[in-house]
Design an enzyme around this catalytic site. Structure first.
Site, PDB file in Angstrom:
ATOM      1  N   LYS A   9       0.830  -1.204   0.000  1.00 33.45           N
ATOM      2  CA  LYS A   9       0.000   0.000   0.000  1.00 33.45           C
ATOM      3  C   LYS A   9       0.869   1.260   0.000  1.00 33.45           C
ATOM      4  O   LYS A   9       2.089   1.186   0.196  1.00 33.45           O
ATOM      5  CB  LYS A   9      -0.923  -0.031   1.230  1.00 33.45           C
ATOM      6  CG  LYS A   9      -1.933  -1.192   1.208  1.00 33.45           C
ATOM      7  CD  LYS A   9      -2.871  -1.091   2.401  1.00 33.45           C
ATOM      8  CE  LYS A   9      -3.874  -2.228   2.419  1.00 33.45           C
ATOM      9  NZ  LYS A   9      -4.833  -2.080   3.552  1.00 33.45           N
ATOM     10  N   TYR A  49     -12.200  -2.655  -3.468  1.00 33.85           N
ATOM     11  CA  TYR A  49     -12.728  -2.656  -2.099  1.00 33.85           C
ATOM     12  C   TYR A  49     -14.258  -2.664  -2.071  1.00 33.85           C
ATOM     13  O   TYR A  49     -14.852  -2.228  -1.079  1.00 33.85           O
ATOM     14  CB  TYR A  49     -12.191  -1.454  -1.326  1.00 33.85           C
ATOM     15  CG  TYR A  49     -10.789  -1.657  -0.773  1.00 33.85           C
ATOM     16  CD1 TYR A  49     -10.476  -2.760   0.031  1.00 33.85           C
ATOM     17  CD2 TYR A  49      -9.780  -0.724  -1.028  1.00 33.85           C
ATOM     18  CE1 TYR A  49      -9.192  -2.928   0.550  1.00 33.85           C
ATOM     19  CE2 TYR A  49      -8.491  -0.896  -0.507  1.00 33.85           C
ATOM     20  CZ  TYR A  49      -8.217  -2.006   0.294  1.00 33.85           C
ATOM     21  OH  TYR A  49      -6.949  -2.172   0.818  1.00 33.85           O
ATOM     22  N   PHE A  57     -15.498   3.674   7.010  1.00 30.37           N
ATOM     23  CA  PHE A  57     -14.125   4.019   6.627  1.00 30.37           C
ATOM     24  C   PHE A  57     -13.882   3.950   5.125  1.00 30.37           C
ATOM     25  O   PHE A  57     -12.765   4.161   4.670  1.00 30.37           O
ATOM     26  CB  PHE A  57     -13.118   3.125   7.374  1.00 30.37           C
ATOM     27  CG  PHE A  57     -13.284   1.641   7.140  1.00 30.37           C
ATOM     28  CD1 PHE A  57     -12.788   1.020   5.993  1.00 30.37           C
ATOM     29  CD2 PHE A  57     -13.935   0.846   8.082  1.00 30.37           C
ATOM     30  CE1 PHE A  57     -12.934  -0.341   5.779  1.00 30.37           C
ATOM     31  CE2 PHE A  57     -14.087  -0.532   7.877  1.00 30.37           C
ATOM     32  CZ  PHE A  57     -13.583  -1.115   6.716  1.00 30.37           C
ATOM     33  N   ARG A  85      -1.562 -14.308   3.885  1.00 30.49           N
ATOM     34  CA  ARG A  85      -2.375 -13.732   4.978  1.00 30.49           C
ATOM     35  C   ARG A  85      -1.630 -13.882   6.299  1.00 30.49           C
ATOM     36  O   ARG A  85      -1.606 -12.962   7.114  1.00 30.49           O
ATOM     37  CB  ARG A  85      -3.741 -14.432   5.084  1.00 30.49           C
ATOM     38  CG  ARG A  85      -4.716 -14.147   3.972  1.00 30.49           C
ATOM     39  CD  ARG A  85      -5.265 -12.746   3.958  1.00 30.49           C
ATOM     40  NE  ARG A  85      -6.253 -12.445   4.982  1.00 30.49           N
ATOM     41  CZ  ARG A  85      -6.949 -11.302   5.028  1.00 30.49           C
ATOM     42  NH1 ARG A  85      -6.757 -10.355   4.111  1.00 30.49           N
ATOM     43  NH2 ARG A  85      -7.821 -11.084   5.986  1.00 30.49           N
ATOM     44  N   THR A  91      -5.530  -7.607  10.547  1.00 30.26           N
ATOM     45  CA  THR A  91      -5.881  -6.344   9.877  1.00 30.26           C
ATOM     46  C   THR A  91      -5.395  -5.125  10.661  1.00 30.26           C
ATOM     47  O   THR A  91      -4.829  -4.202  10.099  1.00 30.26           O
ATOM     48  CB  THR A  91      -7.415  -6.265   9.677  1.00 30.26           C
ATOM     49  OG1 THR A  91      -7.821  -7.391   8.899  1.00 30.26           O
ATOM     50  CG2 THR A  91      -7.822  -4.978   8.978  1.00 30.26           C
ATOM     51  N   ARG A 102       2.558  -6.584   9.257  1.00 30.46           N
ATOM     52  CA  ARG A 102       1.816  -5.540   9.986  1.00 30.46           C
ATOM     53  C   ARG A 102       2.277  -5.444  11.439  1.00 30.46           C
ATOM     54  O   ARG A 102       2.357  -4.345  11.993  1.00 30.46           O
ATOM     55  CB  ARG A 102       0.313  -5.834   9.898  1.00 30.46           C
ATOM     56  CG  ARG A 102      -0.252  -5.576   8.490  1.00 30.46           C
ATOM     57  CD  ARG A 102      -1.599  -6.229   8.311  1.00 30.46           C
ATOM     58  NE  ARG A 102      -2.291  -5.812   7.085  1.00 30.46           N
ATOM     59  CZ  ARG A 102      -3.425  -6.357   6.667  1.00 30.46           C
ATOM     60  NH1 ARG A 102      -3.990  -7.338   7.349  1.00 30.46           N
ATOM     61  NH2 ARG A 102      -4.000  -5.924   5.555  1.00 30.46           N
ATOM     62  N   ASN A 112      -1.881  -0.010   7.294  1.00 26.00           N
ATOM     63  CA  ASN A 112      -1.436  -1.373   7.618  1.00 26.00           C
ATOM     64  C   ASN A 112      -0.590  -2.021   6.515  1.00 26.00           C
ATOM     65  O   ASN A 112      -0.465  -3.240   6.447  1.00 26.00           O
ATOM     66  CB  ASN A 112      -2.601  -2.248   8.083  1.00 26.00           C
ATOM     67  CG  ASN A 112      -3.643  -2.481   7.008  1.00 26.00           C
ATOM     68  OD1 ASN A 112      -3.489  -2.011   5.875  1.00 26.00           O
ATOM     69  ND2 ASN A 112      -4.678  -3.206   7.347  1.00 26.00           N
ATOM     70  N   HIS A 115      -1.852  -5.282   1.461  1.00 26.74           N
ATOM     71  CA  HIS A 115      -3.123  -5.947   1.204  1.00 26.74           C
ATOM     72  C   HIS A 115      -2.815  -7.344   0.704  1.00 26.74           C
ATOM     73  O   HIS A 115      -1.940  -7.515  -0.150  1.00 26.74           O
ATOM     74  CB  HIS A 115      -3.935  -5.208   0.130  1.00 26.74           C
ATOM     75  CG  HIS A 115      -5.062  -6.055  -0.390  1.00 26.74           C
ATOM     76  ND1 HIS A 115      -6.278  -6.141   0.260  1.00 26.74           N
ATOM     77  CD2 HIS A 115      -5.133  -6.916  -1.440  1.00 26.74           C
ATOM     78  CE1 HIS A 115      -7.050  -6.994  -0.403  1.00 26.74           C
ATOM     79  NE2 HIS A 115      -6.380  -7.486  -1.430  1.00 26.74           N
ATOM     80  N   GLU A 126      -9.631 -10.309  -7.602  1.00 29.11           N
ATOM     81  CA  GLU A 126      -8.698  -9.178  -7.515  1.00 29.11           C
ATOM     82  C   GLU A 126      -7.625  -9.247  -8.604  1.00 29.11           C
ATOM     83  O   GLU A 126      -7.248  -8.212  -9.163  1.00 29.11           O
ATOM     84  CB  GLU A 126      -8.069  -9.142  -6.119  1.00 29.11           C
ATOM     85  CG  GLU A 126      -9.109  -8.800  -5.054  1.00 29.11           C
ATOM     86  CD  GLU A 126      -8.600  -8.964  -3.623  1.00 29.11           C
ATOM     87  OE1 GLU A 126      -7.371  -9.086  -3.422  1.00 29.11           O
ATOM     88  OE2 GLU A 126      -9.435  -8.973  -2.703  1.00 29.11           O
TER      89      GLU A 126
HETATM   90  P1  DAT Z   1      -7.738  -6.918   5.392  1.00 32.15           P
HETATM   91  O1  DAT Z   1      -6.933  -5.847   4.708  1.00 32.15           O
HETATM   92  O2  DAT Z   1      -6.990  -7.531   6.544  1.00 32.15           O
HETATM   93  O3  DAT Z   1      -8.302  -7.931   4.443  1.00 32.15           O
HETATM   94  P2  DAT Z   1     -10.435  -5.810   5.548  1.00 32.15           P
HETATM   95  O4  DAT Z   1     -10.698  -6.432   4.223  1.00 32.15           O
HETATM   96  O5  DAT Z   1     -11.415  -6.101   6.640  1.00 32.15           O
HETATM   97  O6  DAT Z   1      -8.985  -6.189   6.105  1.00 32.15           O
HETATM   98  O7  DAT Z   1     -10.360  -4.223   5.398  1.00 32.15           O
HETATM   99  C1  DAT Z   1      -9.720  -3.659   4.286  1.00 32.15           C
HETATM  100  C2  DAT Z   1      -8.915  -2.488   4.744  1.00 32.15           C
HETATM  101  O8  DAT Z   1      -9.773  -1.473   5.266  1.00 32.15           O
HETATM  102  C3  DAT Z   1      -7.942  -2.795   5.875  1.00 32.15           C
HETATM  103  O9  DAT Z   1      -6.725  -3.320   5.413  1.00 32.15           O
HETATM  104  C4  DAT Z   1      -7.779  -1.453   6.528  1.00 32.15           C
HETATM  105  C5  DAT Z   1      -9.152  -0.810   6.356  1.00 32.15           C
HETATM  106  N1  DAT Z   1      -9.965  -1.017   7.546  1.00 32.15           N
HETATM  107  C6  DAT Z   1     -10.524  -2.173   7.964  1.00 32.15           C
HETATM  108  N2  DAT Z   1     -11.214  -2.015   9.099  1.00 32.15           N
HETATM  109  C7  DAT Z   1     -11.081  -0.707   9.409  1.00 32.15           C
HETATM  110  C8  DAT Z   1     -11.539   0.117  10.478  1.00 32.15           C
HETATM  111  N3  DAT Z   1     -12.301  -0.386  11.454  1.00 32.15           N
HETATM  112  N4  DAT Z   1     -11.194   1.429  10.476  1.00 32.15           N
HETATM  113  C9  DAT Z   1     -10.429   1.957   9.491  1.00 32.15           C
HETATM  114  N5  DAT Z   1      -9.953   1.244   8.448  1.00 32.15           N
HETATM  115  C10 DAT Z   1     -10.288  -0.071   8.420  1.00 32.15           C
HETATM  116 MG    MG Z   2      -9.732  -7.768   2.974  1.00 33.44          MG
END
Ligand code: DAT
Ligand code: MG
Length: 149
Positions: A9, A49, A57, A85, A91, A102, A112, A115, A126
């Site tokens: 990222k 996304y 968010f 992963r 996350t 992370r 973080n 991805h 994706e």
């Molecule tokens: P991951 O990236 O572990 O697959 P995710 O798909 O649930 O996690 O979320 C995608 C991204 O969105 C994550 O890398 C960071 C952001 N994100 C997730 N939960 C969040 C939150 N509660 N507040 C702010 N950003 C968040």
């Molecule tokens: Mg995800």
């Protein structure tokens, strides 16, 4: 062999972590079969996304991922989805184990660093968003007989 979509990222790029992350992927024994630095366009980010469109968010996430270059990769190997992963960690970097990307480099869920696709189905979706079939390079690494039994 499984394929997974991985993206360093904007924070990972800006913090000079490309080499560290690529190095970890290589050292794990996984094979990078596509890699390119890009600016992610807004429509591509929204597609990537899409599952989070209703989240509070979402706008911040889209603004962040389109704010600065990312490094897009397709990574191949046995159980590559789970392997990536696990290497990425939870996350929220605050919950991520030391030894994960992370956990070692992050502090904030909105920064973080990496991805990685969360399932083979997400990977397929994706990869199709970010790469064409011709961009995925078929090859083997010389060390693979020493990585796999
Ligand atoms: P991951 O990236 O572990 O697959 P995710 O798909 O649930 O996690 O979320 C995608 C991204 O969105 C994550 O890398 C960071 C952001 N994100 C997730 N939960 C969040 C939150 N509660 N507040 C702010 N950003 C968040
Ligand atoms: Mg995800």
């Amino acid at each position: 062999m499984e394929q997974t979509y991985v993206m360093i990222k904007p924070d990972g790029v800006q913090r000079g972590l490309i080499g560290e992350i690529v190095s970890r992927i290589e050292q794990k024994g996984l094979r990078i079969i596509a890699m390119q630095m890009r600016m992610i366009a807004n429509d591509v980010a929204r597609k990537h996304y899409a599952e989070h469109v209703e989240k509070g968010f979402f706008k911040l996430l889209i603004d962040f991922i389109t704010s600065s270059p990312v490094v897009c990769m397709v990574v191949e190997g046995e159980n590559a989805v789970t392997a990536m992963r696990t290497m990425s960690g939870a996350t929220n970097p605050a919950d991520a184990s030391v030894g994960t990307i992370r956990g070692d480099f992050g502090l904030d869920v909105g920064r973080n660093i990496i991805h990685t696709a969360d399932s083979p189905e997400s990977s397929e979706r994706e990869i199709a968003i970010h790469f064409t079939g011709e961009e995925l390079i078929k090859y083997t690494r010389a060390e693979e007989t020493w990585v796999y039994e």
